[in-house]
Design a protein around this motif. Structure first.
Motif, PDB file in Angstrom:
ATOM      1  N   ALA A 201       1.020  -1.090  -0.089  1.00  0.00           N
ATOM      2  CA  ALA A 201      -0.325  -0.159   0.033  1.00  0.00           C
ATOM      3  C   ALA A 201       0.672   0.699  -0.104  1.00  0.00           C
ATOM      4  O   ALA A 201       0.877   2.627  -0.643  1.00  0.00           O
ATOM      5  CB  ALA A 201      -1.318  -0.099   0.944  1.00  0.00           C
ATOM      6  N   VAL A 202       1.879   0.961   0.589  1.00  0.00           N
ATOM      7  CA  VAL A 202       2.819   2.707   0.749  1.00  0.00           C
ATOM      8  C   VAL A 202       4.013   2.695  -0.493  1.00  0.00           C
ATOM      9  O   VAL A 202       3.154   3.369  -1.207  1.00  0.00           O
ATOM     10  CB  VAL A 202       3.714   1.922   2.113  1.00  0.00           C
ATOM     11  N   LEU A 233       9.940  -7.015  11.447  1.00  0.00           N
ATOM     12  CA  LEU A 233      10.310  -7.336  10.760  1.00  0.00           C
ATOM     13  C   LEU A 233      11.767  -6.441  10.203  1.00  0.00           C
ATOM     14  O   LEU A 233      11.875  -6.800   9.894  1.00  0.00           O
ATOM     15  CB  LEU A 233       9.037  -7.763  10.020  1.00  0.00           C
ATOM     16  N   ILE A 234      11.139  -5.307   9.578  1.00  0.00           N
ATOM     17  CA  ILE A 234      12.228  -4.154   8.832  1.00  0.00           C
ATOM     18  C   ILE A 234      12.645  -3.549   9.651  1.00  0.00           C
ATOM     19  O   ILE A 234      13.534  -3.222   9.476  1.00  0.00           O
ATOM     20  CB  ILE A 234      10.446  -3.544   8.866  1.00  0.00           C
ATOM     21  N   TYR A 241       9.342   4.022   8.278  1.00  0.00           N
ATOM     22  CA  TYR A 241       9.864   3.817   6.733  1.00  0.00           C
ATOM     23  C   TYR A 241       8.626   4.665   6.362  1.00  0.00           C
ATOM     24  O   TYR A 241       9.318   4.733   4.450  1.00  0.00           O
ATOM     25  CB  TYR A 241       9.441   2.107   7.405  1.00  0.00           C
ATOM     26  N   LEU A 242       7.536   4.984   6.190  1.00  0.00           N
ATOM     27  CA  LEU A 242       7.603   5.787   5.479  1.00  0.00           C
ATOM     28  C   LEU A 242       7.441   6.859   4.779  1.00  0.00           C
ATOM     29  O   LEU A 242       8.087   7.594   3.580  1.00  0.00           O
ATOM     30  CB  LEU A 242       5.747   5.732   6.179  1.00  0.00           C
ATOM     31  N   ARG A 246       9.167   7.550   1.480  1.00  0.00           N
ATOM     32  CA  ARG A 246       9.023   8.849   0.577  1.00  0.00           C
ATOM     33  C   ARG A 246       9.993   9.904   0.133  1.00  0.00           C
ATOM     34  O   ARG A 246      10.486   9.848  -0.854  1.00  0.00           O
ATOM     35  CB  ARG A 246       7.885   9.891   1.853  1.00  0.00           C
ATOM     36  N   LEU A 247      10.924  10.073   0.630  1.00  0.00           N
ATOM     37  CA  LEU A 247      12.592  10.765   1.144  1.00  0.00           C
ATOM     38  C   LEU A 247      13.232   9.880  -0.330  1.00  0.00           C
ATOM     39  O   LEU A 247      13.561  10.658  -1.071  1.00  0.00           O
ATOM     40  CB  LEU A 247      13.088  11.418   1.888  1.00  0.00           C
ATOM     41  N   THR A 248      13.628   8.556  -0.247  1.00  0.00           N
ATOM     42  CA  THR A 248      13.660   8.201  -0.958  1.00  0.00           C
ATOM     43  C   THR A 248      13.747   8.285  -2.481  1.00  0.00           C
ATOM     44  O   THR A 248      14.350   8.472  -3.443  1.00  0.00           O
ATOM     45  CB  THR A 248      14.025   6.590  -0.672  1.00  0.00           C
TER      46      THR A 248
END
Length: 296
Positions: A201-202, A233-234, A241-242, A246-248
C-alpha cells in the motif's frame, strides 16, 4: 536501490586465464556462465566449480576471482562497475585454449541508500543451474545475453530493463532456495501477508496520508499488533519507514527528473514545499535544491 546506469559485458575467456574482481563498495554485480566451465576463487574458503547456467551475485561489491583452474594466478581487473561505461562490451581474453563465456553486469548503489533487503544476503550468492528451476531467471539471462552479443534497434532500453529484471529474479531465486524461512528482516516481511499488504500500500501510493491506523487496516491487524510486527520485521516503526521511503523516492526524482520542488513534494505526500524541504534536509543533510545541483 541503484543509482545511474548499470553496465554489462559478454566476455570470451580462452585458457589459460584468471581474473581478479576487486571489492567495490557502493556497487553490486553478477556473473552468469554462458558456455564452458570455470572456478570461483572466493576471498576465503575453497574454490568452487562453476558450470553453464550458474549465477553469482555480489550484493555488496565483495571481491572474488574467476579462473580456468582452481590454482591459476589472477590478473588485476580492467573494469570498474561503479564507473559509467557502455552497456555493450564484448571482450576476448586469453590465448587459444578451451573457451569459457561469461555474462557480467554491475550496478552502482545510491550512496548510503542501499535497500535493506541487501543486508539479509550473504556477501556472495551462488545459484547453481538446475533443470526446471527458476525458468524466469533463465529466460532473463538468455534474453540479456542475446541483446549484449547482438544489439539491435532499441537495445539500450531493452538491456537496461533486463538488467533490473535480472536483479529481481536473482533475489527471488535466492530466497526461494533457502531451506528455512527467516524470522526477521525483509525476506520475512515479504513472506508475511499482513506486513506485505501494508508495504504494498505504501509503495503503491506513497502520497496518501497514511497513519498507523490506516496501515494497520491494510494489514487487517490492530494498531498495536501491526506496529509491533512491522517494527520486528522491518527494523523500524511504520511511519519511520514511510518517511524513509518517501524521501528515497524524492531523491530519485530530484536526480532523474526536472519536476519542480513543489511537484516532488506533492508526489511523495508533503503538503508544502517547506515541510518537504525540512524533512529532506533532516534525512540527507542538505536542501533538496542543493542535492539536485550536486547530483547533476
Amino acid at each position: 536501490m541503484r543509482s545511474g546506469r548499470p553496465s554489462s559485458a559478454r566476455v570470451a575467456w580462452h585458457a589459460p586465464w584468471g581474473q581478479r574482481f576487486p571489492s567495490m563498495p557502493g556497487s553490486a554485480g553478477f556473473q552468469v556462465l554462458l558456455q564452458g566451465s570455470c572456478w570461483l576463487i572466493p576471498p576465503s574458503g575453497d574454490p568452487v566449480a562453476l558450470g553453464v547456467g550458474d549465477v553469482l551475485f555480489a550484493p555488496r561489491g565483495l571481491g572474488y576471482g574467476l579462473a580456468d583452474t582452481p590454482v591459476r594466478n589472477l590478473a588485476e581487473p580492467s573494469c570498474d562497475p561503479t564507473e559509467d561505461s557502455d552497456l555493450f562490451v564484448s571482450d576476448f581474453i586469453g590465448q587459444d585454449g578451451p573457451l569459457t563465456v561469461t555474462l557480467c553486469g554491475g550496478y552502482r548503489l545510491a550512496p548510503g541508500r542501499a535497500h535493506p533487503l541487501l543486508q539479509d544476503l550473504p556477501d556472495l550468492l551462488h545459484l547453481p543451474a538446475r533443470l526446471g528451476h527458476h525458468p524466469q531467471l533463465r529466460a532473463a539471462v538468455d534474453l540479456l545475453g542475446a541483446e549484449v552479443e547482438r544489439p539491435h534497434m532499441g537495445a539500450d532500453t531493452v538491456v537496461l530493463a533486463l538488467l533490473d529484471t535480472l536483479l529481481i529474479y536473482i533475489l527471488r531465486a535466492w530466497f526461494a532456495e533457502q531451506p528455512s524461512k527467516p524470522r526477521t528482516g525483509w525476506a520475512a516481511a515479504m513472506a508475511d501477508p499482513a506486513i506485505s499488504a501494508a508495504l504494498s500500500a505504501v509503495h503503491r501510493d506513497p502520497a496518501h496520508p497514511w497513519t498507523v491506523k490506516t496501515l494497520a487496516d491494510q494489514a487487517s491487524l490492530s494498531r498495536a499488533a501491526f506496529s509491533h510486527r512491522f517494527a520486528m520485521l522491518i527494523g523500524q516503526p511504520p511511519l519511520t519507514y514511510l518517511t524513509w521511503w518517501r524521501l528515497t523516492l524524492a531523491a530519485r526524482m530530484l536526480r532523474e527528473s526536472d519536476a519542480s520542488l513543489s511537484e516532488v513534494a506533492a508526489r511523495v505526500g508533503y503538503g508544502s514545499e517547506f515541510s518537504f524541504a525540512n524533512a529532506f534536509k533532516r534525512e540527507y543533510g542538505t536542501a533538496p535544491g542543493r542535492y539536485r545541483r550536486q547530483a547533476a
